[in-house]
Write an enzyme that holds these catalytic residues in place. Structure first.
Site, PDB file in Angstrom:
ATOM      1  N   SER A  52      -4.868   0.326  11.090  1.00 53.16           N
ATOM      2  CA  SER A  52      -4.105   0.463   9.654  1.00 53.16           C
ATOM      3  C   SER A  52      -2.979   1.542   9.760  1.00 53.16           C
ATOM      4  CB  SER A  52      -5.022   0.454   8.559  1.00 53.16           C
ATOM      5  OG  SER A  52      -4.324   0.859   7.393  1.00 53.16           O
ATOM      6  N   CYS A 107       0.952  -1.229   0.162  1.00 54.23           N
ATOM      7  CA  CYS A 107      -0.051   0.098  -0.049  1.00 54.23           C
ATOM      8  C   CYS A 107       0.874   1.177  -0.001  1.00 54.23           C
ATOM      9  CB  CYS A 107      -0.931   0.031   1.249  1.00 54.23           C
ATOM     10  SG  CYS A 107      -1.936  -1.365   1.236  1.00 54.23           S
TER      11      CYS A 107
END
Length: 577
Positions: free
Chosen positions: A488, A212
């Site tokens: 996250s 990511c």
């Protein structure tokens, strides 16, 4: 062609410094090891191959995510470098769990558990097959600390290599990442995004392989590895699909053989000062709160303890100098173009915020490696220490009557420092998510999600689905969230995680009730409810530990072994003395 000894007993192994085959010769040399050699001949290894140092090439290529998709191809480049430098590579594969795919489901509970399984599996293969050295290719979030934990446990010469970030997608003329998808859910539920918009962003946000793309957990931990010295500085900035990555792999293969010949072990590099450098890198880059979970676990394997108070102290002394998502404007590819991780290190060393004398895996100091940084003229991603984005770093540790051991909040990217409001208490993530998307969370509320800690979950799920929905619904400026779970690296907003002790261990978060007034004060570094200690004790006197959510299998084993998030959620506690 060289031959392995086939008669007589194998000679006792020599010291690592004088014998690069310090382990493999025990398993492969001499008359008694004929069966071992024959097994390896059957799959193509020659006597010449087996007479060279054996280097394990570990990775977690898997078909469940883009994050690790490129690792098998990268391993081929690493193996080429090892062969060029006189070694014999042996490739091994382990598991991985995608946080992005499993987020918001029971599957997410497997993510943190996988950190221990990955570390254990690499350790087992390396011990079983007696590799002389080891290079570990890492990608998604938990593979990075897991790789470091395995290497530090084994303490054989080795290198860690990050597979690299993903390139950003493009949506309506702007860069987007996976975080925009989670926020799109909240925007859609609030009527701010159409079905067509949702479909369009789904199909363009993640364009290919790589981890990511913001300063989320994977890129945060990749930077931490380089500041720690276990990965070559600058190697992690190069995107997964960039043509330069092949050469990065070959160079890493050369490097692991060089480390072996120099006889340098991971714990020679991963000192307390090096870990302090890693923490500073996290704080200066606006990195993920998961570093507060993973760096203590890694330090534990190196033989010492990192405390939450040390994170607070270093963050207070380290300015925020990286304008990276989720709190900033830029993505990982922009950092690479600006000058890479080495530029961040150079800035911090110039400003006296890192110990540049620490040794790195290359044999040079961190300062020597950082001096090689090439800054792109006019870049805006990394600023200077004397003109920072914020005077202090992106991580704050809070303590108070509901978090006596501590809790973690990321403050990069926003200026809010205080929140007071009524608690809305939920027993698991799904209940809170339904309340947010159903319009039942209101401005001023403090969403409390408990029994999601390392033991209670089990597995300490990330709450990106909920936090993303809160932000997407336009509530980020007025709602806070508290959990004994975690977040996250892409989470942003007034979100407090890692509340310790967790509810399942009888922590006072278990005593909270709807309507309790919660005060979160970042300047004072406190988080409390307006309830007396006597009342909390009275509530807890009637508390009963919930029945375990799993009674067999890996989750049950994990629940029986895992410790507090405040100490890294480790599953073993050897004597650190």
């Amino acid at each position: 062609m060289g031959t392995a000894p086939t008669t007589g007993d194998a000679k006792p192994p020599l010291d690592l410094v004088t014998d690069p085959r310090h382990q493999s010769r025990i398993q492969l040399d001499g008359r008694d090891r004929i069966a071992a050699r024959a097994m390896l001949h059957a799959i193509g290894f020659t006597n010449e191959d087996l007479s060279r140092p054996i280097v394990g090439v570990a990775h977690s290529w898997i078909e469940t995510m883009p994050c690790n998709w490129g690792l098998r191809a990268l391993a081929e480049q690493v193996k080429k470098g090892i062969r060029d430098a006189g070694g014999t590579p042996m490739e091994l594969n382990t598991i991985a769990i995608s946080d992005g795919v499993t987020m918001g489901t029971e599957g997410m509970k497997a993510s943190l558990v996988s950190r221990e399984v990955i570390a254990d599996s690499i350790e087992l293969v390396a011990r079983g097959h007696m590799f002389d050295a080891l290079i570990i290719l890492v990608g998604c979030d938990k593979t990075i600390p897991a790789g470091a934990m395995a290497l530090l446990r084994l303490n054989i010469p080795g290198v860690l290599l990050y597979g690299g970030p993903i390139k950003p997608g493009r949506f309506r003329g702007k860069d987007v990442t996976i975080i925009d998808l989670f926020e799109a859910v909240g925007a859609h539920s609030a009527g701010k995004m159409s079905d067509a918009d949702l479909d369009e962003i789904e199909n363009c946000a993640i364009p290919g392989a790589g981890a990511c793309g913001g300063q989320y957990t994977a890129n945060t931990m990749a930077m931490a590895l380089e500041f720690l010295g276990l990965a070559p500085l600058g190697s992690g900035s190069v995107p997964a699909v960039d043509k330069r990555k092949n050469q990065v792999g070959v160079d890493a293969g050369h490097l692991v053989m060089d480390v072996l010949r120099r006889g340098v072990r991971p714990r020679d590099i991963a000192t307390k000062a090096a870990f302090e450098n890693a923490i500073a890198g996290v704080c200066a880059s606006g990195g993920s709160t998961n570093a507060v979970l993973h760096l203590p676990a890694m330090a534990h394997e190196a033989g010492f303890e990192l405390t939450l108070d040390e994170f607070n102290e270093i963050s207070h002394q380290t300015p925020l100098i990286c304008d990276l998502k989720p709190g900033g404007r830029f993505v990982a590819v922009d950092l690479d173009n600006a000058g890479g991780i080495q530029l961040v290190a150079k800035r911090l060393i110039e400003g006296g915020k890192l110990d540049g004398s620490c040794l790195t895996v290359t044999g040079h100091t961190l300062a020597e490696e950082a001096a090689k940084a090439i800054e792109m003229p006019g870049q805006e991603v990394v600023v200077t220490v004397d003109k920072p984005l914020k005077e202090t770093g992106g991580i704050v540790i809070l303590k108070g009557n509901i978090a006596p051991e501590g809790a973690v909040i990321k403050v990069a990217g926003y200026d809010r420092t205080f929140h007071q409001g009524p608690a809305r208490v939920f027993e698991r993530e799904e209940e809170a998510m339904a309340a947010v998307t159903g319009g039942k969370v209101h401005p001023g509320d403090v969403v409390v999600i408990r029994y999601e800690g390392p033991r209670g979950g089990p597995g300490m799920r990330e709450m990106l689905s909920v936090t993303g929905a809160i932000n997407g619904a336009g509530l980020s400026a007025s709602v806070s969230l508290i959990t004994d779970g975690r977040f996250s690296g892409g989470t942003h907003g007034f979100m407090v995680g890692h509340v310790s002790p967790e509810a399942a261990l009888g922590g006072p978060i278990a005593a909270m009730r709807d309507g309790d007034i919660v005060t979160i004060d970042l300047k004072a570094r406190t988080m409390d409810i307006a309830v007396s200690d006597a009342e909390i004790a009275a509530r807890m006197a009637g508390w009963k530990r919930p029945a375990p959510r799993y009674t067999n299998g890996v989750f049950a084993k994990y629940m029986a072994q895992v410790g507090s998030a405040s100490r890294g959620a480790i599953t073993s506690s050897p004597d650190l003395s």
